[in-house]
Design a protein around this motif. Structure first.
Motif, PDB file in Angstrom:
ATOM      1  N   LEU A  68       1.835  -3.849  -0.739  1.00 17.48           N
ATOM      2  CA  LEU A  68       0.965  -3.603  -1.883  1.00 17.48           C
ATOM      3  C   LEU A  68       1.602  -2.601  -2.841  1.00 17.48           C
ATOM      4  O   LEU A  68       2.287  -1.669  -2.429  1.00 17.48           O
ATOM      5  CB  LEU A  68      -0.386  -3.072  -1.411  1.00 17.48           C
ATOM      6  N   SER A  69       1.333  -2.792  -4.130  1.00 17.11           N
ATOM      7  CA  SER A  69       1.785  -1.853  -5.150  1.00 17.11           C
ATOM      8  C   SER A  69       0.568  -1.184  -5.784  1.00 17.11           C
ATOM      9  O   SER A  69      -0.589  -1.561  -5.515  1.00 17.11           O
ATOM     10  CB  SER A  69       2.593  -2.588  -6.228  1.00 17.11           C
ATOM     11  N   TYR A 123     -10.830  -3.103   1.285  1.00 21.40           N
ATOM     12  CA  TYR A 123     -10.366  -2.639  -0.028  1.00 21.40           C
ATOM     13  C   TYR A 123     -10.957  -1.270  -0.340  1.00 21.40           C
ATOM     14  O   TYR A 123     -10.258  -0.382  -0.853  1.00 21.40           O
ATOM     15  CB  TYR A 123     -10.750  -3.645  -1.118  1.00 21.40           C
ATOM     16  N   SER A 178      -0.577  -1.515  -8.641  1.00 24.51           N
ATOM     17  CA  SER A 178      -1.353  -2.440  -9.480  1.00 24.51           C
ATOM     18  C   SER A 178      -2.498  -3.080  -8.699  1.00 24.51           C
ATOM     19  O   SER A 178      -3.488  -3.532  -9.293  1.00 24.51           O
ATOM     20  CB  SER A 178      -0.437  -3.520 -10.060  1.00 24.51           C
ATOM     21  N   HIS A 179      -2.379  -3.109  -7.379  1.00 31.21           N
ATOM     22  CA  HIS A 179      -3.437  -3.664  -6.532  1.00 31.21           C
ATOM     23  C   HIS A 179      -4.745  -2.908  -6.719  1.00 31.21           C
ATOM     24  O   HIS A 179      -5.828  -3.460  -6.486  1.00 31.21           O
ATOM     25  CB  HIS A 179      -2.984  -3.608  -5.069  1.00 31.21           C
ATOM     26  N   TYR A 234      -6.991   3.892 -12.473  1.00 33.99           N
ATOM     27  CA  TYR A 234      -7.508   3.109 -11.345  1.00 33.99           C
ATOM     28  C   TYR A 234      -9.038   3.089 -11.327  1.00 33.99           C
ATOM     29  O   TYR A 234      -9.640   2.225 -10.685  1.00 33.99           O
ATOM     30  CB  TYR A 234      -6.983   3.686 -10.033  1.00 33.99           C
ATOM     31  N   LYS A 282      -8.489   1.818  -1.035  1.00 39.35           N
ATOM     32  CA  LYS A 282      -8.460   2.451  -2.356  1.00 39.35           C
ATOM     33  C   LYS A 282      -8.961   3.895  -2.286  1.00 39.35           C
ATOM     34  O   LYS A 282      -8.438   4.765  -2.980  1.00 39.35           O
ATOM     35  CB  LYS A 282      -9.271   1.647  -3.369  1.00 39.35           C
TER      36      LYS A 282
END
Length: 362
Positions: free
Chosen positions: A2-3, A152, A5-6, A100, A156
């Motif tokens: 994952l980067s 997620y 941008s995810h 974000y 995050k």
């Protein structure tokens, strides 16, 4: 892999006018230390930590929709009173999160927070504090995007917490957390922490008695200490050692071998401080009483064969780790032999915990 941008949202299907959430998030203690970091709070090596249960930050986040401004709108309360000294750190945290969480300037926030452990006790509260704020903000994002998965949410929240304090990413989810890309740890990432599940019953409810040797502010900040790993003569060897030690401590946690676990954990703690003593400029964060405690632990362990060990953060305080089944004899040893070396004879009894917990939704 994952980067970043995810974690950039595309749009929000819902709108939310006002509300509040309340979460607790714990502190954590690294068994394999990270020391040295790159730009954007990226660790120079992987680390592995125990999440604590009792030492935590409880934060209530209230929010009200406003007309979008040019800056962030927030108030800070610590233990019920305004705390303007915290504002610069929260301002920087919001700036790092804005791309974000693009809704941040759409709301006025009231951040009401307190710790279950004494403020200025020498226990780092940035990990628990940033983690608690991150999960509150993620709760708001989940209202804006109800389709968000739990995986997620946790990823995050850990990703965001890291932007406020690197070790905060290890305080979101799980009893044992790995942070940093590590070969052999599937899903591991420099961007967030992941839970390690394979824990032998010998380590369940592992006890951590925190001996408060020095409650004052450190003479060298962790940020400066991390920076001094750039150009450190032993940096690369240390980073390689950390990778190997994460592999090894995972094996020990799965197998239940306290004898070898003790040796690795104490070696990691002393290596962390060795890096400080061999940087340029060099510095020493241990105090004479730190060394007195370490020597008494070694003497007690040799005499009684009790599985007890120490670890250290980037400071003078000592975390005494031991299995739950020897709790009474170790606590008696601490009271008889070690509290005399603590500032005002203060110590905190804690144990392995589980991560952040939502307390209320209003």
């Amino acid at each position: 892999m994952l980067s970043t941008s995810h974690f950039v949202p595309k749009d929000y299907p819902n709108t939310v006018e006002k509300g509040s959430f309340e979460w607790s998030a714990p502190s954590n203690i690294a068994l394999v230390k990270y020391w040295g970091k790159k730009e954007h709070q990226i660790p120079a090596n992987p680390s592995l930590s125990f999440t604590l249960k009792n030492c935590k930050t409880i934060t209530k986040l209230s929010f009200q929709k406003i007309q979008k401004g040019t800056d962030f709108s927030f108030e800070l309360l610590f233990e019920g009173k305004p705390k303007e000294s915290f504002r610069p750190k929260i301002q920087k945290f919001f700036e790092r999160m804005e791309s974000y969480l693009p809704f941040l300037k759409d709301y006025h926030f009231i951040i009401d927070t307190h710790n279950t452990f004494p403020h200025s006790s020498g226990i780092a509260s940035s990990a628990s504090g940033m983690a608690a704020l991150a999960v509150n903000l993620m709760s708001l994002e989940k209202q804006l995007n109800p389709e968000m998965t739990e995986e997620y949410f946790n990823q995050k929240a850990s990703f965001l917490a890291r932007l406020g304090s690197g070790s905060a990413c290890r305080s979101i989810n799980g009893s044992v957390v790995i942070w940093g890309n590590h070969e052999g740890s599937e899903g591991s990432s420099d961007l967030f922490g992941i839970e390690y599940h394979s824990i032998h019953p010998n380590y369940i409810n592992c006890q951590d008695t925190i001996l408060l040797v020095d409650k004052g502010e450190k003479q060298v900040s962790s940020t400066l200490g991390h920076d001094l790993m750039n150009g450190h003569p032993f940096a690369e060897q240390r980073f390689q050692q950390a990778h190997l030690n994460v592999t090894r401590v995972k094996q020990l946690l799965s197998g239940g071998n306290w004898t070898d676990f003790i040796l690795l954990v104490e070696s990691e703690a002393l290596t962390l401080h060795a890096m400080m003593m061999t940087s340029m400029p060099y510095f020493i964060l241990m105090k004479p009483n730190t060394l007195e405690i370490i020597n008494k632990i070694w003497k007690f362990r040799a005499a009684t064969q009790t599985p007890v060990c120490f670890t250290l953060d980037a400071g003078a305080n000592v975390h005494v780790l031991y299995p739950e089944n020897v709790r009474e004899e170790v606590l008696q040893f601490i009271k008889n032999e070690l509290v005399v070396h603590c500032q005002n004879e203060q110590y905190i009894c804690d144990e392995m915990g589980y991560g952040a917990i939502q307390l209320n939704k209003f």
